[in-house]
Scaffold this motif. Structure first.
Motif, PDB file in Angstrom:
ATOM      1  N   ALA A  15     -56.790  78.376  50.827  1.00  0.00           N
ATOM      2  CA  ALA A  15     -56.814  79.561  49.796  1.00  0.00           C
ATOM      3  C   ALA A  15     -56.593  80.890  50.709  1.00  0.00           C
ATOM      4  CB  ALA A  15     -57.831  79.691  48.832  1.00  0.00           C
ATOM      5  N   ASP A  16     -57.401  80.728  51.953  1.00  0.00           N
ATOM      6  CA  ASP A  16     -57.412  81.923  52.765  1.00  0.00           C
ATOM      7  C   ASP A  16     -55.781  82.066  53.339  1.00  0.00           C
ATOM      8  OD1 ASP A  16     -60.005  82.205  52.667  1.00  0.00           O
ATOM      9  OD2 ASP A  16     -60.682  81.077  54.482  1.00  0.00           O
ATOM     10  N   THR A  17     -55.403  81.144  53.703  1.00  0.00           N
ATOM     11  CA  THR A  17     -53.807  81.172  54.082  1.00  0.00           C
ATOM     12  C   THR A  17     -52.891  81.615  53.036  1.00  0.00           C
ATOM     13  OG1 THR A  17     -54.176  79.235  55.790  1.00  0.00           O
ATOM     14  CG2 THR A  17     -52.013  79.614  55.019  1.00  0.00           C
ATOM     15  N   LEU A  18     -53.283  81.016  51.798  1.00  0.00           N
ATOM     16  CA  LEU A  18     -52.245  81.499  50.753  1.00  0.00           C
ATOM     17  C   LEU A  18     -52.499  83.086  50.378  1.00  0.00           C
ATOM     18  CD1 LEU A  18     -52.745  78.540  48.321  1.00  0.00           C
ATOM     19  CD2 LEU A  18     -50.974  79.003  49.831  1.00  0.00           C
ATOM     20  N   ALA A  19     -53.733  83.300  50.595  1.00  0.00           N
ATOM     21  CA  ALA A  19     -53.807  84.942  50.395  1.00  0.00           C
ATOM     22  C   ALA A  19     -53.169  85.686  51.398  1.00  0.00           C
ATOM     23  CB  ALA A  19     -55.281  85.143  50.566  1.00  0.00           C
ATOM     24  N   THR A  20     -52.744  85.199  52.581  1.00  0.00           N
ATOM     25  CA  THR A  20     -51.959  86.067  53.518  1.00  0.00           C
ATOM     26  C   THR A  20     -50.388  85.852  53.130  1.00  0.00           C
ATOM     27  OG1 THR A  20     -51.695  84.063  55.077  1.00  0.00           O
ATOM     28  CG2 THR A  20     -53.704  85.434  55.400  1.00  0.00           C
ATOM     29  N   ARG A  21     -50.058  85.029  52.261  1.00  0.00           N
ATOM     30  CA  ARG A  21     -48.830  85.016  51.997  1.00  0.00           C
ATOM     31  C   ARG A  21     -48.252  85.741  50.630  1.00  0.00           C
ATOM     32  NH1 ARG A  21     -49.915  82.073  55.960  1.00  0.00           N
ATOM     33  NH2 ARG A  21     -48.538  80.310  56.532  1.00  0.00           N
ATOM     34  N   ARG A  22     -49.571  86.440  49.922  1.00  0.00           N
ATOM     35  CA  ARG A  22     -49.046  87.407  48.821  1.00  0.00           C
ATOM     36  C   ARG A  22     -48.181  88.459  49.523  1.00  0.00           C
ATOM     37  NH1 ARG A  22     -53.084  87.883  44.523  1.00  0.00           N
ATOM     38  NH2 ARG A  22     -52.355  89.882  44.155  1.00  0.00           N
ATOM     39  N   PRO A  23     -47.131  88.584  48.549  1.00  0.00           N
ATOM     40  CA  PRO A  23     -46.342  89.986  48.945  1.00  0.00           C
ATOM     41  C   PRO A  23     -47.145  91.047  49.238  1.00  0.00           C
ATOM     42  CG  PRO A  23     -45.283  88.471  47.476  1.00  0.00           C
ATOM     43  CD  PRO A  23     -46.625  87.936  47.662  1.00  0.00           C
ATOM     44  N   ASP A  24     -48.060  91.513  48.413  1.00  0.00           N
ATOM     45  CA  ASP A  24     -48.644  92.605  48.845  1.00  0.00           C
ATOM     46  C   ASP A  24     -49.427  92.722  50.173  1.00  0.00           C
ATOM     47  OD1 ASP A  24     -50.666  90.765  47.643  1.00  0.00           O
ATOM     48  OD2 ASP A  24     -51.556  92.554  46.087  1.00  0.00           O
ATOM     49  N   GLN A  25     -49.614  91.288  50.577  1.00  0.00           N
ATOM     50  CA  GLN A  25     -50.512  91.344  51.946  1.00  0.00           C
ATOM     51  C   GLN A  25     -49.583  91.040  53.097  1.00  0.00           C
ATOM     52  OE1 GLN A  25     -53.617  91.889  52.099  1.00  0.00           O
ATOM     53  NE2 GLN A  25     -53.633  92.477  50.003  1.00  0.00           N
ATOM     54  N   GLY A  26     -48.311  91.331  52.934  1.00  0.00           N
ATOM     55  CA  GLY A  26     -47.324  91.238  53.917  1.00  0.00           C
ATOM     56  C   GLY A  26     -46.488  89.610  53.902  1.00  0.00           C
ATOM     57  N   GLY A  27     -46.737  89.016  53.022  1.00  0.00           N
ATOM     58  CA  GLY A  27     -46.062  87.556  52.794  1.00  0.00           C
ATOM     59  C   GLY A  27     -44.591  87.942  52.542  1.00  0.00           C
ATOM     60  N   ASP A  28     -43.782  87.401  53.271  1.00  0.00           N
ATOM     61  CA  ASP A  28     -42.258  87.474  53.406  1.00  0.00           C
ATOM     62  C   ASP A  28     -41.684  86.459  52.673  1.00  0.00           C
ATOM     63  OD1 ASP A  28     -39.487  87.902  53.970  1.00  0.00           O
ATOM     64  OD2 ASP A  28     -39.610  87.956  55.841  1.00  0.00           O
ATOM     65  N   PRO A  29     -41.228  86.622  51.424  1.00  0.00           N
ATOM     66  CA  PRO A  29     -40.402  85.620  50.603  1.00  0.00           C
ATOM     67  C   PRO A  29     -39.350  85.066  51.249  1.00  0.00           C
ATOM     68  CG  PRO A  29     -40.878  87.617  49.082  1.00  0.00           C
ATOM     69  CD  PRO A  29     -41.198  87.865  50.677  1.00  0.00           C
ATOM     70  N   GLN A  30     -38.793  85.570  52.230  1.00  0.00           N
ATOM     71  CA  GLN A  30     -37.453  85.018  53.185  1.00  0.00           C
ATOM     72  C   GLN A  30     -37.860  84.126  54.008  1.00  0.00           C
ATOM     73  OE1 GLN A  30     -34.300  85.880  52.563  1.00  0.00           O
ATOM     74  NE2 GLN A  30     -35.080  87.178  50.688  1.00  0.00           N
ATOM     75  N   CYS A  79     -51.671  74.662  41.885  1.00  0.00           N
ATOM     76  CA  CYS A  79     -52.744  75.130  41.230  1.00  0.00           C
ATOM     77  C   CYS A  79     -53.359  76.355  42.061  1.00  0.00           C
ATOM     78  CB  CYS A  79     -53.494  74.235  40.667  1.00  0.00           C
ATOM     79  SG  CYS A  79     -53.076  73.312  39.389  1.00  0.00           S
ATOM     80  N   LEU A  80     -53.507  75.924  43.425  1.00  0.00           N
ATOM     81  CA  LEU A  80     -54.156  77.074  44.299  1.00  0.00           C
ATOM     82  C   LEU A  80     -53.191  78.333  44.655  1.00  0.00           C
ATOM     83  CD1 LEU A  80     -55.250  74.555  47.285  1.00  0.00           C
ATOM     84  CD2 LEU A  80     -56.726  75.800  45.724  1.00  0.00           C
ATOM     85  N   VAL A  81     -51.732  77.926  44.311  1.00  0.00           N
ATOM     86  CA  VAL A  81     -50.977  79.076  44.439  1.00  0.00           C
ATOM     87  C   VAL A  81     -51.409  79.920  43.159  1.00  0.00           C
ATOM     88  CG1 VAL A  81     -48.458  80.014  44.349  1.00  0.00           C
ATOM     89  CG2 VAL A  81     -49.264  78.282  45.651  1.00  0.00           C
ATOM     90  N   THR A  82     -51.746  79.330  42.094  1.00  0.00           N
ATOM     91  CA  THR A  82     -51.932  80.124  40.650  1.00  0.00           C
ATOM     92  C   THR A  82     -53.087  81.023  40.732  1.00  0.00           C
ATOM     93  OG1 THR A  82     -50.590  78.443  39.516  1.00  0.00           O
ATOM     94  CG2 THR A  82     -52.200  79.851  38.188  1.00  0.00           C
ATOM     95  N   LEU A  83     -54.223  80.068  41.254  1.00  0.00           N
ATOM     96  CA  LEU A  83     -55.710  81.125  41.657  1.00  0.00           C
ATOM     97  C   LEU A  83     -55.155  82.318  42.519  1.00  0.00           C
ATOM     98  CD1 LEU A  83     -57.821  77.979  42.269  1.00  0.00           C
ATOM     99  CD2 LEU A  83     -57.486  79.260  40.170  1.00  0.00           C
ATOM    100  N   THR A  84     -54.407  82.050  43.462  1.00  0.00           N
ATOM    101  CA  THR A  84     -54.125  83.245  44.581  1.00  0.00           C
ATOM    102  C   THR A  84     -53.359  84.137  43.687  1.00  0.00           C
ATOM    103  OG1 THR A  84     -53.922  81.627  46.230  1.00  0.00           O
ATOM    104  CG2 THR A  84     -52.772  83.919  46.487  1.00  0.00           C
ATOM    105  N   HIS A  85     -52.607  84.054  42.920  1.00  0.00           N
ATOM    106  CA  HIS A  85     -51.749  85.056  42.229  1.00  0.00           C
ATOM    107  C   HIS A  85     -52.792  85.879  41.158  1.00  0.00           C
ATOM    108  CE1 HIS A  85     -48.814  87.282  39.843  1.00  0.00           C
ATOM    109  NE2 HIS A  85     -49.420  86.821  38.641  1.00  0.00           N
TER     110      HIS A  85
END
Length: 115
Positions: A15-30, A79-85
């Motif tokens: 979950a901590d890693t996924l949170a860093t992937r949020r686009p609003d946290q700098g996660g890059d969709p590319q 499901c963890l991605v969903t929780l992150t969102h």
């Protein structure tokens, strides 16, 4: 560390890693699959949950233990991605499961508010 505690720690680290992937946290969709899913919005990751749930059902119907484990991991991940969102954590889900522990499934369901 007991197995349940180790599992909770694993979920928290993911979950901590996924949170860093949020686009609003700098996660890059590319460069990040998770950032790409999150950037596309709920339809993208909810579709993946449906796909993974179906694959789990098929693996279970086939009685294939290795595939059951693999597909369950895929389902949990999405499901963890969903929780992150939704800014939720696996600890929230674990707390809900702990709350339900010891209740019969019928009793727990009867206690739920009607929708």
């Amino acid at each position: 560390m007991t197995a349940p505690a180790a599992g909770a720690d694993t979920l928290a680290r993911i979950a901590d890693t996924l949170a860093t992937r949020r686009p609003d946290q700098g996660g890059d969709p590319q460069t990040s699959y998770v950032a790409k899913l999150l950037a596309k919005g709920p339809d993208a990751f909810l579709k993946k949950i449906g796909e993974e749930a179906t694959e789990l059902v098929m693996a279970a119907k086939d009685g294939a233990p290795d595939r059951i484990i693999s597909e369950t991991a895929d389902l949990w991940f999405h499901c963890l991605v969903t929780l992150t969102h939704y800014n939720l954590r696996p600890e929230d889900v674990l707390a809900e499961l702990a709350r339900r522990e010891g209740l019969s499934g019928l009793e727990e369901k009867a206690r739920r508010p009607a929708h």
